[in-house]
Design a protein around this motif. Structure first.
Motif, PDB file in Angstrom:
ATOM      1  N   SER A   1       0.835  -1.209   0.000  1.00 42.79           N
ATOM      2  CA  SER A   1       0.000   0.000   0.000  1.00 42.79           C
ATOM      3  C   SER A   1       0.868   1.257   0.000  1.00 42.79           C
ATOM      4  O   SER A   1       0.583   2.223  -0.718  1.00 42.79           O
ATOM      5  CB  SER A   1      -0.924   0.009   1.214  1.00 42.79           C
ATOM      6  N   ALA A   2       1.929   1.242   0.806  1.00 41.07           N
ATOM      7  CA  ALA A   2       2.834   2.391   0.859  1.00 41.07           C
ATOM      8  C   ALA A   2       3.505   2.614  -0.494  1.00 41.07           C
ATOM      9  O   ALA A   2       3.668   3.766  -0.939  1.00 41.07           O
ATOM     10  CB  ALA A   2       3.887   2.179   1.945  1.00 41.07           C
ATOM     11  N   GLU A   3       3.898   1.518  -1.158  1.00 40.78           N
ATOM     12  CA  GLU A   3       4.509   1.632  -2.479  1.00 40.78           C
ATOM     13  C   GLU A   3       3.531   2.295  -3.461  1.00 40.78           C
ATOM     14  O   GLU A   3       3.915   3.174  -4.236  1.00 40.78           O
ATOM     15  CB  GLU A   3       4.884   0.245  -3.003  1.00 40.78           C
ATOM     16  N   ILE A   4       2.283   1.862  -3.443  1.00 43.47           N
ATOM     17  CA  ILE A   4       1.285   2.406  -4.371  1.00 43.47           C
ATOM     18  C   ILE A   4       1.050   3.887  -4.104  1.00 43.47           C
ATOM     19  O   ILE A   4       0.950   4.699  -5.031  1.00 43.47           O
ATOM     20  CB  ILE A   4      -0.025   1.606  -4.263  1.00 43.47           C
ATOM     21  N   VAL A   5       0.979   4.261  -2.821  1.00 45.53           N
ATOM     22  CA  VAL A   5       0.759   5.665  -2.475  1.00 45.53           C
ATOM     23  C   VAL A   5       1.934   6.526  -2.935  1.00 45.53           C
ATOM     24  O   VAL A   5       1.747   7.609  -3.514  1.00 45.53           O
ATOM     25  CB  VAL A   5       0.538   5.812  -0.953  1.00 45.53           C
ATOM     26  N   VAL A   6       3.160   6.049  -2.715  1.00 48.93           N
ATOM     27  CA  VAL A   6       4.342   6.825  -3.104  1.00 48.93           C
ATOM     28  C   VAL A   6       4.444   6.920  -4.623  1.00 48.93           C
ATOM     29  O   VAL A   6       4.809   7.969  -5.170  1.00 48.93           O
ATOM     30  CB  VAL A   6       5.615   6.207  -2.506  1.00 48.93           C
ATOM     31  N   ILE A   7       4.125   5.827  -5.330  1.00 49.03           N
ATOM     32  CA  ILE A   7       4.135   5.874  -6.797  1.00 49.03           C
ATOM     33  C   ILE A   7       3.114   6.893  -7.300  1.00 49.03           C
ATOM     34  O   ILE A   7       3.392   7.680  -8.217  1.00 49.03           O
ATOM     35  CB  ILE A   7       3.840   4.475  -7.378  1.00 49.03           C
ATOM     36  N   ALA A   8       1.925   6.880  -6.703  1.00 52.84           N
ATOM     37  CA  ALA A   8       0.899   7.850  -7.092  1.00 52.84           C
ATOM     38  C   ALA A   8       1.370   9.271  -6.816  1.00 52.84           C
ATOM     39  O   ALA A   8       1.144  10.184  -7.631  1.00 52.84           O
ATOM     40  CB  ALA A   8      -0.392   7.561  -6.329  1.00 52.84           C
ATOM     41  N   LEU A   9       2.039   9.464  -5.691  1.00 55.39           N
ATOM     42  CA  LEU A   9       2.558  10.790  -5.356  1.00 55.39           C
ATOM     43  C   LEU A   9       3.622  11.219  -6.356  1.00 55.39           C
ATOM     44  O   LEU A   9       3.715  12.401  -6.718  1.00 55.39           O
ATOM     45  CB  LEU A   9       3.130  10.775  -3.938  1.00 55.39           C
ATOM     46  N   GLY A  10       4.430  10.262  -6.810  1.00 51.36           N
ATOM     47  CA  GLY A  10       5.477  10.584  -7.776  1.00 51.36           C
ATOM     48  C   GLY A  10       4.930  11.079  -9.104  1.00 51.36           C
ATOM     49  O   GLY A  10       5.580  11.863  -9.803  1.00 51.36           O
ATOM     50  N   THR A  11       3.725  10.631  -9.466  1.00 49.88           N
ATOM     51  CA  THR A  11       3.140  11.067 -10.740  1.00 49.88           C
ATOM     52  C   THR A  11       2.700  12.528 -10.711  1.00 49.88           C
ATOM     53  O   THR A  11       2.522  13.139 -11.772  1.00 49.88           O
ATOM     54  CB  THR A  11       1.922  10.199 -11.110  1.00 49.88           C
ATOM     55  N   VAL A  12       2.526  13.098  -9.525  1.00 55.21           N
ATOM     56  CA  VAL A  12       2.121  14.509  -9.408  1.00 55.21           C
ATOM     57  C   VAL A  12       3.150  15.279  -8.586  1.00 55.21           C
ATOM     58  O   VAL A  12       2.814  16.243  -7.900  1.00 55.21           O
ATOM     59  CB  VAL A  12       0.719  14.627  -8.766  1.00 55.21           C
ATOM     60  N   ALA A  13       4.409  14.833  -8.681  1.00 60.77           N
ATOM     61  CA  ALA A  13       5.462  15.454  -7.871  1.00 60.77           C
ATOM     62  C   ALA A  13       5.651  16.932  -8.201  1.00 60.77           C
ATOM     63  O   ALA A  13       6.044  17.727  -7.335  1.00 60.77           O
ATOM     64  CB  ALA A  13       6.778  14.696  -8.073  1.00 60.77           C
ATOM     65  N   GLU A  14       5.372  17.322  -9.459  1.00 61.76           N
ATOM     66  CA  GLU A  14       5.566  18.713  -9.866  1.00 61.76           C
ATOM     67  C   GLU A  14       4.299  19.551  -9.669  1.00 61.76           C
ATOM     68  O   GLU A  14       4.326  20.755  -9.924  1.00 61.76           O
ATOM     69  CB  GLU A  14       5.983  18.753 -11.342  1.00 61.76           C
ATOM     70  N   ALA A  15       3.217  18.927  -9.233  1.00 64.13           N
ATOM     71  CA  ALA A  15       1.957  19.658  -9.057  1.00 64.13           C
ATOM     72  C   ALA A  15       1.961  20.403  -7.721  1.00 64.13           C
ATOM     73  O   ALA A  15       2.878  20.257  -6.898  1.00 64.13           O
ATOM     74  CB  ALA A  15       0.775  18.696  -9.131  1.00 64.13           C
ATOM     75  N   SER A  16       0.917  21.187  -7.495  1.00 65.88           N
ATOM     76  CA  SER A  16       0.808  21.937  -6.240  1.00 65.88           C
ATOM     77  C   SER A  16       0.580  20.978  -5.074  1.00 65.88           C
ATOM     78  O   SER A  16       0.179  19.821  -5.268  1.00 65.88           O
ATOM     79  CB  SER A  16      -0.350  22.932  -6.327  1.00 65.88           C
ATOM     80  N   PHE A  17       0.810  21.482  -3.864  1.00 65.30           N
ATOM     81  CA  PHE A  17       0.666  20.650  -2.679  1.00 65.30           C
ATOM     82  C   PHE A  17      -0.773  20.168  -2.515  1.00 65.30           C
ATOM     83  O   PHE A  17      -1.015  19.008  -2.161  1.00 65.30           O
ATOM     84  CB  PHE A  17       1.107  21.428  -1.439  1.00 65.30           C
ATOM     85  N   LEU A  18      -1.751  21.050  -2.790  1.00 58.26           N
ATOM     86  CA  LEU A  18      -3.155  20.654  -2.657  1.00 58.26           C
ATOM     87  C   LEU A  18      -3.511  19.548  -3.648  1.00 58.26           C
ATOM     88  O   LEU A  18      -4.280  18.629  -3.326  1.00 58.26           O
ATOM     89  CB  LEU A  18      -4.061  21.860  -2.870  1.00 58.26           C
ATOM     90  N   THR A  19      -2.944  19.620  -4.852  1.00 58.51           N
ATOM     91  CA  THR A  19      -3.183  18.560  -5.838  1.00 58.51           C
ATOM     92  C   THR A  19      -2.591  17.238  -5.354  1.00 58.51           C
ATOM     93  O   THR A  19      -3.214  16.174  -5.485  1.00 58.51           O
ATOM     94  CB  THR A  19      -2.567  18.942  -7.194  1.00 58.51           C
ATOM     95  N   GLN A  20      -1.397  17.299  -4.790  1.00 58.71           N
ATOM     96  CA  GLN A  20      -0.766  16.096  -4.257  1.00 58.71           C
ATOM     97  C   GLN A  20      -1.622  15.488  -3.150  1.00 58.71           C
ATOM     98  O   GLN A  20      -1.820  14.264  -3.104  1.00 58.71           O
ATOM     99  CB  GLN A  20       0.626  16.430  -3.721  1.00 58.71           C
ATOM    100  N   VAL A  21      -2.127  16.323  -2.258  1.00 65.45           N
ATOM    101  CA  VAL A  21      -2.986  15.846  -1.171  1.00 65.45           C
ATOM    102  C   VAL A  21      -4.227  15.173  -1.741  1.00 65.45           C
ATOM    103  O   VAL A  21      -4.624  14.081  -1.307  1.00 65.45           O
ATOM    104  CB  VAL A  21      -3.382  16.999  -0.230  1.00 65.45           C
TER     105      VAL A  21
END
Length: 234
Positions: A80-100
């Protein structure tokens, strides 16, 4: 929250942590295969002992299966942690609210969708038993069918789960090691003229990388365990 905090404060640590998690998933998958093929007789004896123990009405099943439950929770947590971090990596350049928003959405889908489905599958036998005890002949037939198919479904899911460990873990390692990623791209480019071949080649490559990595880690872990055992004996 931990993934978001890590991405904000230590973005350089995301890839190494992903690699460690991927390596652990490969190790778990390889250990399952090694145990199944190298310790089949021990598994049969252990299964017989469990069946005998389950006849005890005072047996605390949770306590009896504590180690297996702990291992399953640990593996699911890492996946689950891997999936969450991978998903976060896809929006790494987006705004913080988008990442959240993305992380919350993925977490909700994983929790209520994937693990909700898993919980429903685990309780299939209870559903079958409930239907089997009803007066309706149709309900009893459906219940009997569920009880007959549930063990086969669980066995199939066990195989698919092991394959998923190699695919996910191997894929993370491949994309984290440049020489493997270049080899994968070269392979996909070589089979590109054939429809669907790049996807299939990528899956096979990731799975093979996961199996090899897991086997190497199992060898190292087993070797260290034997050295410790020999050191303790002396």
């Amino acid at each position: 929250p931990a993934a978001l905090l890590l991405s904000a404060l230590l973005p350089w640590a995301v890839t190494p942590l992903l690699m460690i998690g991927g390596a652990y998933l490969c190790f778990e998958g390889a250990e399952k295969l090694a145990h199944r093929f190298l310790h089949g007789e021990e598994d049969a004896a252990d299964h017989a002992a469990k069946l005998a123990a389950l006849e005890d009405p005072d047996l605390d099943l949770a306590a009896y299966e504590r180690d297996k439950i702990r291992g399953a929770v640990r593996t699911d947590f890492i996946l689950s942690a891997e999936i969450v971090v991978i998903a976060l990596g896809t929006v790494a350049e987006a705004s913080f609210l988008t990442q959240v928003g993305v992380v919350v959405a993925i977490a909700a889908v994983m929790t209520f969708g994937v693990y909700g489905l898993v919980a429903a599958i685990v309780k299939l036998d209870d559903l079958g038993l409930h239907l089997l005890e009803r007066e309706s002949a149709t309900s009893r037939r459906v219940g009997a069918t569920i009880l007959r198919l549930a063990p086969k479904l669980m066995a199939s899911l066990s195989v698919l789960g092991t394959a998923a460990m190699f695919l996910v873990g191997g894929g993370i390692l491949v994309h984290g090691l440049p020489f493997l990623e270049h080899a994968l791209h070269a392979l996909e480019h070589g089979v590109e003229p054939v429809p669907g071949a790049p996807l299939l080649a990528g899956l096979i490559f990731n799975a093979a990388a996961g199996i090899v990595a897991g086997a190497l880690i199992v060898l190292v872990v087993e070797g260290v365990a034997r050295l410790r055992g020999a050191s303790d004996a002396s």
